[in-house]
Design a protein around this motif. Structure first.
Motif, PDB file in Angstrom:
ATOM      1  N   ALA A 157       0.837  -1.209   0.000  1.00  0.00           N
ATOM      2  CA  ALA A 157       0.000   0.000   0.000  1.00  0.00           C
ATOM      3  C   ALA A 157       0.870   1.255   0.000  1.00  0.00           C
ATOM      4  O   ALA A 157       0.610   2.208  -0.741  1.00  0.00           O
ATOM      5  N   ALA A 158       1.931   1.249   0.823  1.00  0.00           N
ATOM      6  CA  ALA A 158       2.815   2.412   0.904  1.00  0.00           C
ATOM      7  C   ALA A 158       3.561   2.619  -0.419  1.00  0.00           C
ATOM      8  O   ALA A 158       3.717   3.755  -0.878  1.00  0.00           O
ATOM      9  N   ALA A 159       3.995   1.533  -1.029  1.00  0.00           N
ATOM     10  CA  ALA A 159       4.725   1.641  -2.305  1.00  0.00           C
ATOM     11  C   ALA A 159       3.821   2.161  -3.405  1.00  0.00           C
ATOM     12  O   ALA A 159       4.227   2.995  -4.205  1.00  0.00           O
ATOM     13  N   PHE A 160       2.578   1.668  -3.455  1.00  0.00           N
ATOM     14  CA  PHE A 160       1.641   2.157  -4.466  1.00  0.00           C
ATOM     15  C   PHE A 160       1.261   3.605  -4.208  1.00  0.00           C
ATOM     16  O   PHE A 160       1.094   4.394  -5.144  1.00  0.00           O
ATOM     17  N   ALA A 161       1.115   3.983  -2.943  1.00  0.00           N
ATOM     18  CA  ALA A 161       0.791   5.366  -2.609  1.00  0.00           C
ATOM     19  C   ALA A 161       1.926   6.302  -3.031  1.00  0.00           C
ATOM     20  O   ALA A 161       1.682   7.386  -3.535  1.00  0.00           O
ATOM     21  N   ALA A 162       3.170   5.853  -2.860  1.00  0.00           N
ATOM     22  CA  ALA A 162       4.309   6.668  -3.253  1.00  0.00           C
ATOM     23  C   ALA A 162       4.373   6.837  -4.778  1.00  0.00           C
ATOM     24  O   ALA A 162       4.805   7.873  -5.265  1.00  0.00           O
TER      25      ALA A 162
END
Length: 132
Positions: A124-129
């Protein structure tokens, strides 16, 4: 003439002190003073499993074996690895030895390879970035 002999050792000592001082000034700053972004583990979803293992300093024979095991299960990059772990497959079931797992965990954030929840949060954090 005798006076010159006594000056030479003093000049050598002064030169040695100067070199020592310059060497101590040139020392590398401790890791604690590096910017947090450089010290923080990162996730590149497109990074291959082989590149991840190389970045983690997994030995060449273990890296090759790990890559073969993961490719047999359709896992070729970090996104696929995290998706498999998020789905409930353990890293050891995917082919990670305890040593390779420990090494890879050092270059990924927050025990990403240890639990489905951590893998989901990392994805989720990688996609948000990516969307920023």
């Amino acid at each position: 003439f005798s006076r010159r002999r006594s000056v030479a050792p003093v000049a050598l000592l002064s030169l040695a002190a100067l070199v020592a001082a310059k060497l101590s000034e040139a020392r590398v700053a401790p890791a604690a003073s590096l910017p947090m972004a450089a010290a923080r583990p990162t996730i590149d979803l497109d990074e291959s499993v082989a590149a991840l293992a190389a970045r983690a300093h997994v030995s060449a024979p273990n890296k090759k074996l790990l890559q073969q095991k993961l490719l047999q299960q359709g896992v070729g990059n970090v996104a696929e690895l995290l998706t498999a772990i998020q789905g409930g497959t353990s890293a050891t079931a995917l082919g990670f030895s305890p040593a390779a797992l420990a090494l890879c965990e050092r270059v990924l954030p927050d025990e990403t390879l240890r639990s489905a929840e951590a893998a989901a949060a990392a994805l989720a954090a990688a996609f948000a970035a990516l969307s920023v």
